[in-house]
Motif scaffolding. Structure first.
Motif, short mmCIF file in Angstrom:
data_model
loop_
_atom_site.label_atom_id
_atom_site.label_comp_id
_atom_site.label_asym_id
_atom_site.label_seq_id
_atom_site.Cartn_x
_atom_site.Cartn_y
_atom_site.Cartn_z
N HIS A 131 0.82 -1.22 0.00
CA HIS A 131 0.00 0.00 0.00
C HIS A 131 0.86 1.26 0.00
N VAL A 132 1.92 1.26 -0.79
CA VAL A 132 2.72 2.46 -0.98
C VAL A 132 2.77 2.79 -2.47
N HIS A 133 2.97 4.06 -2.77
CA HIS A 133 3.04 4.52 -4.15
C HIS A 133 4.45 4.33 -4.71
N VAL A 134 4.54 4.45 -6.03
CA VAL A 134 5.82 4.39 -6.73
C VAL A 134 6.04 5.71 -7.46
N MET A 135 7.22 6.28 -7.28
CA MET A 135 7.64 7.45 -8.03
C MET A 135 8.77 7.02 -8.95
N ALA A 136 8.72 7.49 -10.20
CA ALA A 136 9.70 7.03 -11.19
C ALA A 136 10.52 8.21 -11.70
N HIS A 137 11.83 8.17 -11.41
CA HIS A 137 12.75 9.04 -12.14
C HIS A 137 12.70 8.59 -13.59
N ALA A 138 12.16 9.46 -14.44
CA ALA A 138 11.95 9.07 -15.84
C ALA A 138 12.12 10.29 -16.71
N GLN A 139 13.14 10.27 -17.55
CA GLN A 139 13.45 11.42 -18.40
C GLN A 139 13.24 11.11 -19.88
N GLY A 140 13.79 10.01 -20.38
CA GLY A 140 13.58 9.60 -21.75
C GLY A 140 12.17 9.06 -21.97
N VAL A 141 11.66 9.24 -23.18
CA VAL A 141 10.24 8.98 -23.41
C VAL A 141 9.88 7.50 -23.29
N GLU A 142 10.73 6.58 -23.73
CA GLU A 142 10.38 5.16 -23.62
C GLU A 142 10.36 4.72 -22.16
N GLY A 143 11.29 5.23 -21.36
CA GLY A 143 11.27 4.92 -19.94
C GLY A 143 10.06 5.50 -19.23
N ILE A 144 9.63 6.68 -19.68
CA ILE A 144 8.40 7.27 -19.14
C ILE A 144 7.21 6.37 -19.44
N LYS A 145 7.09 5.95 -20.70
CA LYS A 145 5.95 5.13 -21.10
C LYS A 145 5.95 3.78 -20.38
N ASN A 146 7.13 3.17 -20.23
CA ASN A 146 7.21 1.91 -19.50
C ASN A 146 6.73 2.07 -18.07
N ALA A 147 7.13 3.18 -17.43
CA ALA A 147 6.74 3.43 -16.04
C ALA A 147 5.23 3.64 -15.93
N VAL A 148 4.68 4.42 -16.85
CA VAL A 148 3.23 4.69 -16.81
C VAL A 148 2.45 3.40 -17.03
N ARG A 149 2.85 2.63 -18.01
CA ARG A 149 2.14 1.37 -18.28
C ARG A 149 2.22 0.41 -17.09
N ALA A 150 3.34 0.47 -16.36
CA ALA A 150 3.50 -0.41 -15.20
C ALA A 150 2.62 0.01 -14.03
N GLY A 151 2.18 1.27 -14.02
CA GLY A 151 1.28 1.72 -12.96
C GLY A 151 1.91 2.58 -11.88
N VAL A 152 3.01 3.28 -12.21
CA VAL A 152 3.60 4.15 -11.20
C VAL A 152 2.65 5.31 -10.90
N ARG A 153 2.81 5.90 -9.73
CA ARG A 153 1.96 7.01 -9.32
C ARG A 153 2.39 8.33 -9.96
N SER A 154 3.71 8.56 -10.04
CA SER A 154 4.18 9.85 -10.56
C SER A 154 5.43 9.68 -11.39
N ILE A 155 5.53 10.51 -12.42
CA ILE A 155 6.73 10.64 -13.23
C ILE A 155 7.50 11.85 -12.72
N GLU A 156 8.75 11.62 -12.36
CA GLU A 156 9.60 12.70 -11.88
C GLU A 156 10.48 13.18 -13.04
N HIS A 157 10.44 14.45 -13.32
CA HIS A 157 11.22 15.14 -14.36
C HIS A 157 10.47 15.15 -15.69
N GLY A 158 10.33 14.03 -16.37
CA GLY A 158 9.56 13.99 -17.62
C GLY A 158 10.16 14.82 -18.74
N ILE A 159 11.47 14.84 -18.84
CA ILE A 159 12.15 15.79 -19.73
C ILE A 159 11.77 15.61 -21.20
N PHE A 160 11.69 14.38 -21.67
CA PHE A 160 11.47 14.14 -23.10
C PHE A 160 10.05 13.64 -23.38
#
Length: 412
Positions: A221-250
């Motif tokens: 019952h804890v959230h996940v925050m993802a350091h994610a800057q490149g777009v494919e890593g962002i998409k992988n994190a979102v699809r996996a169900g993380v709570r927040s994207i940190e940075h989101g540069i690309f």
């Protein structure tokens, strides 16, 4: 503790609406009334807020309290225990800037959190990630080709290693962070700016590894925050169900659509690349590859965040402070406005929206009866986002004044 009445000012309730004239009544650390005709009793404490705005205690959802600079020389020469003592100063500076709650995104351990909770030191209410989970050769792997380990977050019994490869190691590492007291799990799904040997655009961890991580976090019952800057890593994190994207540069359009579909938050930390560039200008950064990456991503970052804001992605304040100086957290607010977030929504991102991201909306983030009396008194208008730290005159935490510029200003 008794009752305290804040009178004569205007109240920003944290929801994004304009401030209105109102008084705030606090009893035993809790807000018990907000309005224009609140009764005052004998012995009640009165705080004259005339000419000031009363707003909720601010919330920074991405800081590093135990990180005081990114100076390479300091990292190899400072005594191991020094960063604990520096953290005490950093916590105090955080309060003085009006921030009463933070989410530490790696480095702070359970001992620091408990020292704050028990009142042994003064600082913000703190949620901790303990350490960032990274693949070998990833953003949190400090092993350099020369054989030296220069991890930003020094390992010790309270901060175990975050390096994991494969689903089985991922499961064990998440459970290790939870055992160490993590309130949130942080994972690096891309490379980063401060790690000299990887590329922020490259995706790290495969979907099966991220699925295990999120499943273990959900089980606890804890959230996940993802350091994610490149777009494919962002998409992988979102699809996996993380709570927040940190940075989101690309971020691109598809990633933004995925975030909207999954209800994923964005914590932009726009000030972070600027802080790296400024550190280099001060002579505190000695890694050319790091500076090159910071210069490359700064403008791209702002364009991506502007697109996310325009599309309606949920935004919460986060600064990556520790990369930049503690006490400068509020420099992030005008950067959000420059990316298109209206001024009152900027303040909501730092109060009620940040509380929602952290799952604390029932406790903090608004000026409303029944919530904890974390309050900030600010001079000037909320639509003016200049010199914000200099305009914070008082910080109150759970009904107790913890910063008064008139008395404590010389210590800042």
């Amino acid at each position: 503790m008794g009752r305290t009445l804040f009178t004569g000012g205007r109240v920003f309730d944290g929801t994004g609406t304009a401030p209105e004239a109102a008084d705030v009544l606090v009893e035993d650390g809790v807000i018990v009334g907000v309005g224009t005709e609140l009764a005052i009793g004998d012995g009640d404490r009165v705080v004259d807020a005339t000419g000031r705005i009363v707003l909720p205690g601010l919330i920074d959802t991405h800081v590093h309290l135990t990180l005081s600079d990114i100076n390479l020389v300091n990292r190899v020469s400072n005594p191991f225990s020094l960063h604990f003592f520096q953290a005490v100063v950093n916590c105090r500076k955080t309060l003085e800037t009006g921030i009463t709650t933070v989410r530490d995104a790696a480095g702070a351990d359970l001992g620091l959190k408990q020292a704050l909770a028990r009142g042994l030191i003064e600082g913000p209410r703190t949620l901790i990630a303990v350490n960032m989970i990274s693949q070998t050769g990833g953003h949190n792997d400090g092993n350099l080709s020369c054989g030296v380990d220069l991890a930003l977050f020094a390992q010790h019994p309270g901060v175990p290693s975050g390096i994991a490869d494969g689903p089985d190691e991922m499961r064990r590492t998440v459970r290790t962070m939870l055992r160490a007291g993590a309130d949130v799990i942080k994972v690096a799904t891309t490379g980063g700016v401060l790690s000299p040997s990887d590329d922020p655009r490259h995706a790290h961890f495969r979907p099966d590894e991220l699925a295990v991580l999120v499943a273990e976090a959900n089980a606890a019952h804890v959230h996940v925050m993802a350091h994610a800057q490149g777009v494919e890593g962002i998409k992988n994190a979102v699809r996996a169900g993380v709570r927040s994207i940190e940075h989101g540069i690309f971020l691109d359009d598809e990633a933004i659509e995925l975030m909207l579909a999954h209800g994923t938050w964005l914590v932009p930390t726009l000030i972070a690349p600027t802080s790296v560039i400024e550190a280099a200008q001060r002579g505190e950064l000695h890694e050319p590859a790091v500076l090159d990456k910071a210069l490359e991503v700064a403008s791209v970052h702002r364009d991506a965040v502007a697109k996310a804001i325009e599309a309606g992605v949920d935004i919460a304040l986060g600064t990556d402070t520790g990369i930049g100086p503690h006490g400068d957290n509020l420099r992030e607010l005008p950067l959000l406005a420059e990316c298109g977030l209206p001024a009152y929504e900027v303040w909501a991102a730092a109060t009620s929206r940040a509380a929602e991201l952290l799952g604390l909306s029932d406790r903090i983030g608004r000026v409303a009866p029944g919530l904890t009396a974390d309050l900030v008194l600010l001079e000037g208008e909320l639509t003016d986002l200049s010199d914000l730290r200099g305009r914070v005159t008082e910080t109150w935490q759970a009904g107790r004044r913890v910063y008064n510029r008139r008395e404590d200003g010389n210590r800042s």
